[in-house]
Write a protein that holds these residues in place. Structure first.
Motif, PDB file in Angstrom:
ATOM      1  N   GLY A  26       0.853  -1.081   0.196  1.00 48.16           N
ATOM      2  CA  GLY A  26       0.173  -0.031  -0.100  1.00 48.16           C
ATOM      3  C   GLY A  26       0.767   1.071   0.068  1.00 48.16           C
ATOM      4  N   CYS A  27       0.570   2.369  -0.898  1.00 51.01           N
ATOM      5  CA  CYS A  27       1.245   3.427  -0.877  1.00 51.01           C
ATOM      6  C   CYS A  27       0.974   4.562   0.391  1.00 51.01           C
ATOM      7  CB  CYS A  27       0.897   4.393  -2.152  1.00 51.01           C
ATOM      8  SG  CYS A  27      -0.721   5.268  -1.976  1.00 51.01           S
ATOM      9  N   GLY A  28       0.152   4.136   1.131  1.00 50.58           N
ATOM     10  CA  GLY A  28      -0.038   4.994   2.151  1.00 50.58           C
ATOM     11  C   GLY A  28      -0.857   6.430   2.199  1.00 50.58           C
ATOM     12  N   ARG A  29      -0.929   6.784   0.713  1.00 49.83           N
ATOM     13  CA  ARG A  29      -1.426   8.238   0.615  1.00 49.83           C
ATOM     14  C   ARG A  29      -2.702   8.253  -0.514  1.00 49.83           C
ATOM     15  NH1 ARG A  29       4.665   9.068   0.692  1.00 49.83           N
ATOM     16  NH2 ARG A  29       4.666   6.933   0.247  1.00 49.83           N
ATOM     17  N   CYS A  30      -2.867   7.181  -0.894  1.00 46.34           N
ATOM     18  CA  CYS A  30      -4.220   7.214  -1.928  1.00 46.34           C
ATOM     19  C   CYS A  30      -5.458   7.222  -0.942  1.00 46.34           C
ATOM     20  CB  CYS A  30      -4.204   6.168  -2.986  1.00 46.34           C
ATOM     21  SG  CYS A  30      -4.527   4.443  -2.441  1.00 46.34           S
ATOM     22  N   TRP A  31      -6.407   7.657  -1.591  1.00 46.63           N
ATOM     23  CA  TRP A  31      -7.817   7.705  -0.825  1.00 46.63           C
ATOM     24  C   TRP A  31      -8.055   6.357  -0.079  1.00 46.63           C
ATOM     25  CZ3 TRP A  31     -12.670   5.289  -0.701  1.00 46.63           C
ATOM     26  CH2 TRP A  31     -13.785   6.402  -0.076  1.00 46.63           C
ATOM     27  N   TYR A  32      -7.826   4.920  -0.746  1.00 49.55           N
ATOM     28  CA  TYR A  32      -8.093   3.818  -0.230  1.00 49.55           C
ATOM     29  C   TYR A  32      -7.286   3.496   1.205  1.00 49.55           C
ATOM     30  CZ  TYR A  32     -11.034   3.082  -4.167  1.00 49.55           C
ATOM     31  OH  TYR A  32     -12.153   3.348  -4.962  1.00 49.55           O
ATOM     32  N   CYS A  33      -5.831   3.639   0.888  1.00 51.13           N
ATOM     33  CA  CYS A  33      -4.768   3.670   1.932  1.00 51.13           C
ATOM     34  C   CYS A  33      -5.335   4.402   3.039  1.00 51.13           C
ATOM     35  CB  CYS A  33      -3.633   3.885   1.558  1.00 51.13           C
ATOM     36  SG  CYS A  33      -2.563   2.763   0.461  1.00 51.13           S
ATOM     37  N   THR A  34      -5.580   5.921   2.796  1.00 50.04           N
ATOM     38  CA  THR A  34      -5.805   6.794   4.120  1.00 50.04           C
ATOM     39  C   THR A  34      -7.111   6.323   4.681  1.00 50.04           C
ATOM     40  OG1 THR A  34      -6.665   8.248   2.393  1.00 50.04           O
ATOM     41  CG2 THR A  34      -4.308   8.558   3.123  1.00 50.04           C
ATOM     42  N   LEU A  87      -6.841  -2.216  -1.781  1.00 50.80           N
ATOM     43  CA  LEU A  87      -7.434  -1.721  -2.617  1.00 50.80           C
ATOM     44  C   LEU A  87      -6.379  -0.355  -3.216  1.00 50.80           C
ATOM     45  CD1 LEU A  87     -11.119  -1.354  -1.473  1.00 50.80           C
ATOM     46  CD2 LEU A  87      -9.867  -3.348  -2.843  1.00 50.80           C
ATOM     47  N   CYS A  88      -5.125  -0.292  -2.729  1.00 51.96           N
ATOM     48  CA  CYS A  88      -4.690   0.829  -3.174  1.00 51.96           C
ATOM     49  C   CYS A  88      -4.294   1.153  -4.538  1.00 51.96           C
ATOM     50  CB  CYS A  88      -2.990   0.687  -2.549  1.00 51.96           C
ATOM     51  SG  CYS A  88      -1.920   1.723  -3.215  1.00 51.96           S
ATOM     52  N   ASP A  89      -4.326   2.552  -4.788  1.00 53.50           N
ATOM     53  CA  ASP A  89      -4.462   2.686  -6.289  1.00 53.50           C
ATOM     54  C   ASP A  89      -2.899   2.781  -6.954  1.00 53.50           C
ATOM     55  OD1 ASP A  89      -7.138   3.417  -6.913  1.00 53.50           O
ATOM     56  OD2 ASP A  89      -7.055   5.434  -6.154  1.00 53.50           O
TER      57      ASP A  89
HETATM   58 ZN   LIG Z   1      -2.487   3.701  -1.742  1.00 49.94          ZN
END
Ligand SMILES: [Zn+2]
Ligand SMILES: NC(=O)c1ccc[n+]([C@@H]2O[C@H](COP(=O)([O-])OP(=O)(O)OC[C@H]3O[C@@H](n4cnc5c(N)ncnc54)[C@H](O)[C@@H]3O)[C@@H](O)[C@H]2O)c1
Ligand SMILES: [Zn+2]
Lengths: 154, 392
Positions: free
Chosen positions: B89-97, B103-105
């Motif tokens: 997970g990137c940690g900063r897309c809407w899904y991660c946040t 579901l990370c973008d």
């Molecule tokens: Zn993400």
């Protein structure tokens, strides 16, 4: 190998939208119509997503693209949409062109995704260096993977 | 370095591959201490997820030591002992946040495949096919971990390697099933599958206050293990009618929450249905065999919730939609949102209200991994999870 068949199903899925365009000739409503905006939602405030300050891959398009930026509903961030200014020949939508990577929308879609990733995370995640060797089924998966960065429903 | 590679349907081999390198500033390189076989790997190995290439390194559930750190990494240093979420997970897309990490973008580098298959791309996973990004797996001496500040978690001193290992994937998966299905005090929960995932879902249901938890499988040693280590009641589905048994144990209502932890290769007692599903799956007319999902939907009480944790890749046949709408069910599923649960789960391991070590029935070297996978697939020698130690 049965699994190869299902990779083709997915290949058809990637290109299926294009096939529909040709059959129906209803360009305006087709999923990959050249007029259709390619669009992503960026998890940043609209003030952080400005048409003249987009990250490099997209920025470099200059006036070859039109850009539309608007606030997304609720807490969803900012909707960023782009499309090529010049009309593209119908042939670029064909499955052959898309598998060959010859549809200019593929590069634009990739640039759009990269812009989103850069705005959100500051980097574009790169794939690992491959450890694979070629088999007939594997080549097909490889081809689909190479195109997958610029393909999709966005 | 040495790595375990997929070489074709039901063919694994240990091969020499180039060492991983940092490709992004937010990456780290981890020296793998231990990884484990997961039921999800069986779907890959069996060719049910046809986006593998020969030479792909598999494995996604692991613990290791950080040996190299990218310039953008803030929360990790060389020497950290970390357990890593199987989903990146990137940690900063809407899904991660919003704590929906799988579901990370931004972490599936082949988004077009997921978009064609599912209508949207989902997060990348280690060692889980080119449809899920084609990242290298963790059954190797070393693995690159992208967005490590978000996906790698320091393991507390008191927690041993083997216990922490399962917090990478199977424990958060089970926990998520019980949590997102809304298990609450007073509930009766039924869990299909007594693999690591099902056992952890049952344990989570108990810790979330369920009044009774009933686990279903056919393998005697797994049933026995689930009773003893998890504290769940069990049902051997080959010995009885599951629906009738569940009705009898729940005053005729059926379970409030049904969690499916079996997946697309489910076994069925009904020979005719099983043969039908298998033929269709072979012909790729349906990609998955949803036996346990169907049973869960039938057994669930009116207005209850069915949570699908088992992995499905495509289309299923004979889905009991009528039962879903007429009984007013909620049907949900998800791939695991590891980053949401891992810190809490490590705390619970350290505190002793969760234990996982019993899942590790076997421990092998990388060279022995192909044989271990065979044993895990056939469920022989009491194998629940084989722990693979690539660095000895
Ligand atoms: Zn993400
Ligand atoms: N959602 C996620 O993020 C996630 C993460 C990890 C694993 N999984 C999936 O969870 C599933 C289970 O994983 P695992 O590692 O525990 O696998 P496993 O193979 O060890 O366990 C599966 C169990 O299901 C039992 N089973 C088969 N058919 C059954 C039936 N009809 N009714 C009841 N039980 C039946 C088997 O006997 C076995 O004990 C797999 O599909 C895996 O892909 C999902
Ligand atoms: Zn897994």
């Amino acid at each position: 190998m049965a699994s190869r068949k299902s990779v083709w199903v997915a290949a058809a899925g990637l290109a299926g939208a294009a096939a529909v365009v040709h059959r129906s000739r209803t360009h305006a409503s087709a999923p990959t119509s050249p007029d259709r905006w390619l669009t992503v939602t960026v998890n940043r405030d609209p003030s952080d997503v400005q048409a003249d300050k987009l990250p490099s891959p997209l920025h470099d398009y200059g006036d070859r693209i039109e850009t539309r930026i608007s606030a997304a509903p609720g807490d969803r961030g900012t909707e960023l949409a782009v499309r090529l200014t010049e009309p593209q020949p119908v042939a670029t939508e064909s499955m052959a062109a898309r598998l060959a990577g010859a549809d200019p929308r593929q590069d634009l879609r990739l640039a759009l995704r990269e812009a989103k990733a850069l705005l959100e995370t500051g980097e574009v995640m790169r794939p690992d260096a491959p450890t694979t060797h070629n088999t007939p089924g594997g080549r097909l998966v490889g081809l689909l993977s190479r195109r997958a960065g610029g393909e999709g429903v966005l | 370095m040495k790595a375990l590679c997929w070489e074709g349907v039901n063919k694994l081999a240990v091969e020499e591959v180039p060492d991983p390198v940092l490709h992004n500033d937010q990456d780290v390189i981890v020296r793998v201490i231990a990884g484990t076989t997961c039921g999800s790997d069986l779907h890959l190995i069996g060719g049910y997820i046809p986006f593998m290439r020969s030479g792909d390194v598999i494995g996604h559930e692991f613990i290791g030591e950080v040996v190299e750190v990218g310039t953008g990494v803030r929360r990790h240093a060389v020497g950290d002992r970390v357990v890593v979420s199987s989903f990146v997970g990137c940690g900063r897309c809407w899904y991660c946040t919003h704590d929906m990490w799988s579901l990370c973008d931004n972490t599936n580098t082949n988004p077009g495949i997921g978009q064609a298959l599912f209508g949207a791309d989902t997060a990348g996973i280690f060692g889980y096919s080119h449809a899920m990004g084609g990242l290298r797996g963790s059954h190797a001496e070393y693995v690159r971990v992208p967005y490590a500040d978000y996906g790698a978690f320091k393991v507390p001193e008191g927690v041993d390697d083997t216990s922490a290992l399962f917090v990478s994937d199977s424990v958060p998966t089970g926990w998520m099933g019980a949590d997102l299905a809304g298990v609450k005090p007073g509930d009766v929960v039924a869990v299909w599958g007594c693999g690591a995932v099902g056992q952890m879902a049952a344990r989570a249901a108990i810790l979330l206050g369920a009044e009774r938890v009933i686990s279903i499988d056919r393998i005697p040693e797994r049933l026995e293990m689930t009773e003893r280590h998890i504290g769940s009641e069990v049902i051997d589905y080959t010995a009885t009618d599951v629906g009738a048994e569940l009705r009898e144990r729940t005053g005729g209502r059926g379970p409030d929450v049904c969690i499916e932890a079996v997946g697309m290769e489910a076994h069925s007692d009904n020979t005719l249905v099983h043969a039908y599903d298998q033929v269709k799956q072979r012909l790729r007319l349906q990609t998955d065999r949803p036996t346990a999902v169907r049973q869960a939907i039938h057994a669930c009480r009116k207005g209850g919730t069915v949570f699908v944790l088992g992995v499905f890749a495509g289309a299923v046949d004979k889905f009991p939609l009528g039962a879903v709408i007429n009984k007013g069910l909620t049907v949900r599923g998800a791939q695991q949102h590891g980053q949401r649960y891992i810190p809490m789960l490590l705390d619970r391991l350290a505190a002793g209200d969760l234990s996982t070590a019993h899942l590790a029935t076997h421990s092998v070297s990388l060279d022995e991994a192909p044989r271990a996978y065979d044993m895990f697939k056939q469920k022989t020698d009491g194998c629940v999870r084989a722990v693979i130690r690539p660095n000895g």
